[in-house]
Design an enzyme around this catalytic site. Structure first.
Site, PDB file in Angstrom:
ATOM      1  N   ASP A 125     -16.467 -63.034 -63.657  1.00 52.96           N
ATOM      2  CA  ASP A 125     -16.474 -61.605 -64.205  1.00 52.96           C
ATOM      3  C   ASP A 125     -15.700 -60.962 -63.197  1.00 52.96           C
ATOM      4  O   ASP A 125     -15.626 -61.045 -62.242  1.00 52.96           O
ATOM      5  CB  ASP A 125     -17.730 -61.330 -64.563  1.00 52.96           C
ATOM      6  CG  ASP A 125     -18.083 -59.760 -64.944  1.00 52.96           C
ATOM      7  OD1 ASP A 125     -17.317 -59.367 -65.883  1.00 52.96           O
ATOM      8  OD2 ASP A 125     -18.999 -59.170 -64.337  1.00 52.96           O
ATOM      9  N   ASP A 127     -15.821 -56.681 -63.222  1.00 51.35           N
ATOM     10  CA  ASP A 127     -16.593 -55.435 -62.889  1.00 51.35           C
ATOM     11  C   ASP A 127     -18.039 -55.801 -62.318  1.00 51.35           C
ATOM     12  O   ASP A 127     -18.752 -56.152 -63.105  1.00 51.35           O
ATOM     13  CB  ASP A 127     -16.508 -54.429 -64.105  1.00 51.35           C
ATOM     14  CG  ASP A 127     -15.153 -53.570 -64.144  1.00 51.35           C
ATOM     15  OD1 ASP A 127     -14.833 -52.749 -63.399  1.00 51.35           O
ATOM     16  OD2 ASP A 127     -14.423 -54.078 -64.986  1.00 51.35           O
ATOM     17  N   ASP A 328     -22.292 -60.475 -63.767  1.00 55.05           N
ATOM     18  CA  ASP A 328     -23.578 -59.480 -63.340  1.00 55.05           C
ATOM     19  C   ASP A 328     -23.852 -58.707 -64.477  1.00 55.05           C
ATOM     20  O   ASP A 328     -24.957 -57.887 -64.477  1.00 55.05           O
ATOM     21  CB  ASP A 328     -23.031 -58.251 -62.522  1.00 55.05           C
ATOM     22  CG  ASP A 328     -22.038 -57.281 -62.909  1.00 55.05           C
ATOM     23  OD1 ASP A 328     -21.229 -57.970 -63.782  1.00 55.05           O
ATOM     24  OD2 ASP A 328     -22.246 -56.183 -62.701  1.00 55.05           O
TER      25      ASP A 328
END
Ligand SMILES: O=P(O)(O)OC[C@H]1O[C@H](O[C@H]2O[C@H](CO)[C@@H](O)[C@H](O)[C@H]2O)[C@H](O)[C@@H](O)[C@@H]1O
Length: 364
Positions: A125, A127, A328
């Site tokens: 991922d 960000d 996250d």
């Protein structure tokens, strides 16, 4: 059993800034913004259009979901020596999370054993995973060290970035041509022309990348392009009077950020988005880190993108392959759900924490 039936989410919501020092950890280990927005009544200007009843967003759970990433209130707990500790909900959640998920670094040998004789395929991922969470989404840069680490990983393993952002934007931020990129939460996937997509995937077309190389482009929500453009403009218009609100157009989805909006105005911003979506029954809303994400109502997400890439690159249903996903955010849980045959215990055995992000195997 998939994550839908597993109540606890493996991802962490934003903690309060004071967590870091209390836990004795250096602030650089945390990708979260250290400065919250400040608020004064004089800075708030309410937009002209009147929203529907704010009750809508209170009853449909949007507000609760938005608040779950806000700095929580303090609680007094006693430690082992019966000394009172003042912990807020975020700190408690963080401590429980640290206990529940083992550190990937401390479990390195175990992970190496599982990876033995298997080809690792890496999914990352952007960000909050490769870049720190900052107040301004346009300034979410990854460090030179992180870029060089990802470059190294890609030397040995096929590596893909799976982001909620516009694919071109995330490519611009990462800047590594040796990776595969999926933007718009997996609704915009570019992969080499030498690979062929499964014939089930009709929305796959030939195109050229920014360097002029021939590539395959898979865009399962292509028919929504004009609709997303229109809803993006409507969202910009309706939120323009809300200080700190920011709307991004990611081509196949749009994001409404409220990180820099005072919490007192969150019900209003949620209600505006809710009212706007009433005109678009084919769009749906998902929640990210202090962001409301508007996307097409199609059966496609980061998890499907992972499966698609594995299949297109020739790695699906293959015991010799060990896909690893690091993410996250709540939208990354869609990728974690790829393991549909596991019970919750087997499932949690596959999850590790890596600093404050989740490290996950997709095992077949
Ligand atoms: O799937 P990702 O690559 O993790 O993208 C998810 C969203 O990331 C960005 O927003 C988040 O990061 C910003 C910069 O740190 C932060 O300001 C924001 O509060 C976070 O939600 C991006 O701007 C979104 O559009 C993505 O959907």
């Amino acid at each position: 059993m998939d994550l839908k039936s597993t109540k606890a989410s493996p991802v962490l919501t934003d903690p309060s800034p004071i967590n870091n020092s209390m836990l004795g950890l250096h602030s650089s280990l945390f990708p979260y913004s250290q400065s919250g927005p400040s608020f004064s009544m004089s800075t708030l200007s309410i937009p002209r259009r009147k929203p529907g009843k704010l009750d809508d967003v209170r009853s449909n759970g949007w507000l609760d979901a938005m608040k779950s990433s806000s700095p929580p209130r303090k609680k007094v707990l006693k430690d082992f020596n019966n000394v009172e500790l003042s912990l807020d909900d975020g700190e408690i959640a963080y401590r429980s999370w640290m206990i529940k998920y083992p550190s990937a670094l401390n479990s390195f040998q175990l992970i190496m054993d599982r990876a033995k004789n298997r080809k690792i395929v890496m999914f990352l991922d952007y960000d909050g995973t490769l870049s720190p969470i900052v107040d301004d989404p346009d300034r979410a840069f990854m460090s030179a060290d992180m870029r060089s680490a990802v470059k190294n990983v890609a030397k040995y393993f096929p590596t893909a970035i799976i982001s909620g952002r516009n694919r071109d934007k995330v490519f611009e931020l990462v800047g590594l041509t040796e990776l595969y990129y999926a933007g718009s939460h997996g609704m915009d996937i570019m992969f080499p022309a030498r690979e062929t997509a499964s014939p089930d995937h009709l929305n796959c077309v030939k195109s050229t990348d920014l360097q002029g190389k021939e590539v395959n482009l898979f865009q399962p929500a292509s028919e929504f392009l004009p609709m997303i453009d229109e809803v993006f403009r409507a969202l910009v218009e309706i939120t323009k009077g809300i200080k700190g609100a920011k709307v991004e157009n990611h081509k196949f989805c749009a994001s409404v950020h409220y990180r820099n909006v005072d919490e007192i105005v969150w019900p209003l911003i949620a209600q505006y988005v809710h009212d706007t979506l009433k005109d678009y029954p084919r769009l749906r809303l998902t929640h990210g880190r202090k962001v409301l994400e508007v996307r097409p109502m199609i059966d496609w997400d980061k998890g499907k993108a992972v499966e698609f890439l594995l299949e297109s690159l020739g790695y699906s249903n293959n015991n010799d392959v060990l896909p690893i996903y690091i993410g996250d955010d709540r939208t990354d849980e869609d990728a974690f759900k790829v393991n549909t045959n596991l019970n919750s215990e087997q499932f949690s055995n596959l999850i590790y924490r890596l600093n404050n992000v989740i490290f996950f195997y997709i095992s077949y």
